[in-house]
Design an enzyme around this catalytic site. Sequence first.
Site, PDB file in Angstrom:
ATOM      1  N   GLU A 197      -3.001  -7.106   7.287  1.00 48.29           N
ATOM      2  CA  GLU A 197      -1.706  -6.929   7.921  1.00 48.29           C
ATOM      3  C   GLU A 197      -1.581  -7.853   9.128  1.00 48.29           C
ATOM      4  OE1 GLU A 197       1.336  -6.508   8.120  1.00 48.29           O
ATOM      5  OE2 GLU A 197       1.630  -4.330   7.996  1.00 48.29           O
ATOM      6  N   HIS A 238       0.831  -1.212   0.000  1.00 44.50           N
ATOM      7  CA  HIS A 238       0.000   0.000   0.000  1.00 44.50           C
ATOM      8  C   HIS A 238       0.862   1.256   0.000  1.00 44.50           C
ATOM      9  CE1 HIS A 238       0.985   0.812   4.218  1.00 44.50           C
ATOM     10  NE2 HIS A 238       0.847  -0.487   4.430  1.00 44.50           N
TER      11      HIS A 238
END
Length: 363
Positions: free
Chosen positions: A151, A69
């Site tokens: 994550e 990201h």
Amino acid sequence: LQADAPGRSRGGSCRPTSSMGSAVEGPVLALSISTAALAVAVAYLAYKLTRLDMARLPTYPSKIVLIRHAESQGNVDLDAYRTIGDPLIPLTEKGEIQAREMAEELKELVGDKNIWAFTSPYLRSRETARIALSVFPRGKWHLIEDPRLREQEFAGTFQHSVPDRSEQRQYGKFFWRFPGGESAADVYDRMSMFMDTLWRDMIRVDLSSSVVVIFAHGLTNRLFCMRWLHWSPRVFEETSNPPNCGFIVLSLQPPDRTGQRYYRLTPESLSLLGLDGESDVDDEQHVDLAESSPSTWVLARSEGLGLWRCGPWFRRRWIRPVAWQVEGGASGAGPRHGPGPRARWQMGVSSSWTRGQLPSAQM
């Protein structure tokens, strides 16, 4: 007195000469019917199993692209985790600019191919995916949100203090678990399950003219590579996260001498991960870290029925699409959601285990 005529009672009514005959005929007839039905069922099952083994091979995308990201608020201010949950950390203004620049690079990398994309459900990954895919026509991409790409969980709640990592290196970065959170080994297990889904997509959808793009996180992407390329925990611990919007690219290679196709990391990807291409860790001398091993990552169809290698028959799938024809790019349309207005299907016979082993044992 005149004796009764055979088969006739004293009252003149007829009766069977033997009740045993009729008692035996019923079960014999039922047994014959059951045997015939069983023979038909066995023949039908043998036909289906033969068709399963002849099911088409997976359709391999030309590339698998892992993208971290863009810069998020948590990357520049650790205190953000005190008041904002990790799944809701947004991109910064700089991160949005990074994502737009990355989109142009992705467009050049993909070319005229379709995009079969996955994203972590965390906001920073979804925003990166949205910006990156906005430069492509709607009919050229398909996005699936998968929670297994999230994550690593550092606390499972708001992080009111910076996690204590003082023992991480001593214990081992792959196995060490954050108190109340996850270890890298836990995320590795998630990646294994995600790859099963990716393999089924290769079976159900024609991805030969597509590129698979995964918008996720630095650690998640490294563990994907570890799982796919058979790295040991020692090799993983030598890697480092790529920068925000960094590309890790696995390119499909021509068949090797055994006829197997496989994927290989590009030199640029190895550099981003901090690797030089060969392992010099412990007993892993001369191991090529850039490519998957064809000896353990079997892509070919099994020979014969090969049922002892194909896994339980009841886990097979009975849908075989012959082409991916997506009419829109909205998330939610696709093979795991059944036939719909955005995906056209042709019914047939297919299996995600016709490569000879379960997917989780192949990659």
